[in-house]
Design a protein around this motif. Structure first.
Motif, short mmCIF file in Angstrom:
data_model
loop_
_atom_site.label_atom_id
_atom_site.label_comp_id
_atom_site.label_asym_id
_atom_site.label_seq_id
_atom_site.Cartn_x
_atom_site.Cartn_y
_atom_site.Cartn_z
N LEU A 1 0.50 -0.91 0.16
CA LEU A 1 0.35 -0.06 -0.09
C LEU A 1 0.69 1.47 0.14
O LEU A 1 0.42 2.19 -0.24
N LEU A 2 1.64 1.02 0.65
CA LEU A 2 1.91 2.52 1.19
C LEU A 2 4.03 2.70 -0.31
O LEU A 2 4.37 2.99 0.07
N ASN A 3 3.97 1.47 -0.25
CA ASN A 3 5.15 1.28 -2.11
C ASN A 3 6.66 1.12 -0.87
O ASN A 3 7.46 2.30 -1.06
N LYS A 4 6.77 1.03 1.05
CA LYS A 4 7.90 1.12 1.18
C LYS A 4 8.31 -0.08 2.25
O LYS A 4 6.81 -1.07 2.67
N PRO A 5 9.46 -0.29 2.65
CA PRO A 5 9.12 -1.81 3.34
C PRO A 5 8.65 -1.39 4.67
O PRO A 5 8.84 -0.31 5.44
N VAL A 6 7.54 -2.38 5.41
CA VAL A 6 6.86 -2.24 6.77
C VAL A 6 7.60 -2.79 7.35
O VAL A 6 7.41 -4.55 7.08
N ASP A 7 7.85 -2.98 9.05
CA ASP A 7 8.43 -4.37 9.72
C ASP A 7 7.49 -3.96 10.53
O ASP A 7 6.86 -2.92 11.31
N ALA B 1 0.69 8.11 19.70
CA ALA B 1 1.00 6.64 18.34
C ALA B 1 0.57 6.96 16.98
O ALA B 1 1.58 6.66 16.67
N ALA B 2 -0.81 7.33 17.28
CA ALA B 2 -1.40 8.07 16.17
C ALA B 2 -0.66 8.52 15.11
O ALA B 2 -0.40 9.01 14.27
N LYS B 3 -0.30 9.81 15.51
CA LYS B 3 0.18 10.98 14.98
C LYS B 3 1.80 10.81 14.56
O LYS B 3 1.71 11.03 13.50
N ARG B 4 1.74 9.92 15.47
CA ARG B 4 4.08 8.99 14.52
C ARG B 4 3.89 8.43 13.82
O ARG B 4 4.81 8.48 13.30
N GLN C 1 5.89 9.13 10.59
CA GLN C 1 7.02 8.98 9.91
C GLN C 1 6.13 7.49 9.61
O GLN C 1 7.06 7.17 7.89
N LEU C 2 5.72 6.56 8.95
CA LEU C 2 4.87 6.32 8.46
C LEU C 2 4.47 6.20 6.70
O LEU C 2 4.19 5.77 5.89
N LEU C 3 3.06 6.86 7.27
CA LEU C 3 2.44 7.21 6.10
C LEU C 3 2.81 9.14 5.67
O LEU C 3 2.59 9.80 4.75
N ALA C 4 3.99 9.65 6.58
CA ALA C 4 4.27 10.35 5.19
C ALA C 4 3.12 12.10 5.45
O ALA C 4 3.33 12.55 4.48
N PHE D 1 5.19 -1.75 14.88
CA PHE D 1 5.12 -1.46 14.13
C PHE D 1 6.63 -0.73 14.16
O PHE D 1 7.01 -0.17 15.29
N LEU D 2 8.25 -1.16 13.02
CA LEU D 2 8.80 -0.56 13.20
C LEU D 2 9.39 0.32 12.18
O LEU D 2 9.09 -0.22 11.22
N GLU D 3 9.74 1.50 12.96
CA GLU D 3 10.06 2.89 11.76
C GLU D 3 11.51 3.20 12.02
O GLU D 3 12.04 3.51 13.61
N ASP D 4 12.22 3.38 11.53
CA ASP D 4 13.16 4.38 12.16
C ASP D 4 14.04 4.07 13.58
O ASP D 4 13.78 5.07 14.27
N CYS D 5 13.72 2.85 14.42
CA CYS D 5 14.83 2.62 15.27
C CYS D 5 13.29 3.29 16.45
O CYS D 5 13.46 2.55 17.74
#
Length: 206
Positions: A33-39, A87-90, A94-97, A174-178
């Motif tokens: 969906l985001l066209n980027k890695p998501v862990d 968490a929603a705002k981050r 972070q995840l959806l830009a 969700f893991l994003e930028d540590c």
């Protein structure tokens, strides 16, 4: 939840394995969906009484964002994906830009994005559970709300009258930028559905 208090590690391991597969499927779907890695971290799975749900997300007066959907089919029930505002705002940033502006509140696009993430997470878990149990289960169209946790839970469940007194909690990270972004989703089967699910998983439930 009297009949489930005797559960041993095996039963929770089965549910955790379902959660692992569901999380993997959700991460793949989000990446596409985001066209980027998501862990996504290994989810924690636990059973808890219904009345403890609100406490696990910060208390009945904690303002949260929740995605609600009804599970239809052979083991009906209700599902919530609940995430605290911080968490929603981050997640949006972070995840959806999508940088969130506290002055203007949530835009329609932000609500839509959070609803879609909740829909993917709950749908992936439900699909994995249906595969494991061979029970037909399908989600309804999801709805999203911003309110106090107690109000959201009451409104969502009162629509369907009778409900189970136990909930299956899956804590997702969700893991994003540590940085970890935590969300919770709850499966609250109708009274007879928990027994159907565990029997289908090979657990002897009296």
């Amino acid at each position: 939840m009297p009949q489930f208090s005797k559960f041993e590690a095996f039963e929770l391991d089965v549910l955790k394995e379902v959660g692992n597969i569901g999380a993997g499927n959700a991460a793949t779907a989000l990446s596409r969906l985001l066209n980027k890695p998501v862990d996504m971290g290994v989810p924690k799975v636990s059973l808890l009484p219904f009345e403890e749900i609100a406490e696990r997300v910060g208390g009945t007066e904690q303002v949260v964002i929740a995605v609600f959907l009804r599970v239809e089919g052979e083991a009906p029930g209700n599902m919530f994906f609940i995430i605290q505002e911080d968490a929603a705002k981050r997640l949006l940033t972070q995840l959806l830009a999508l940088p969130h502006d506290d002055e203007t509140g949530y835009s329609e696009m932000e609500f839509s994005a959070l609803c879609e993430i909740g829909n993917i997470l709950t749908g992936s878990y439900l699909s994995s559970l249906a595969d494991f149990t061979h029970l037909a289960m399908a989600p309804s169209v999801p709805s999203v709300a911003l309110d106090m946790a107690g109000a959201i839970l009451s409104y969502g469940l009162l629509q369907y009258g009778e409900m189970g007194d136990s909930a299956l909690l899956i804590e997702t990270t969700f893991l994003e930028d540590c940085q970890d972004l935590e969300g919770h989703f709850f499966l609250i089967p109708d009274p007879e559905s928990f027994t159907k699910i565990f029997r289908a998983l090979g657990v002897n439930v009296e």
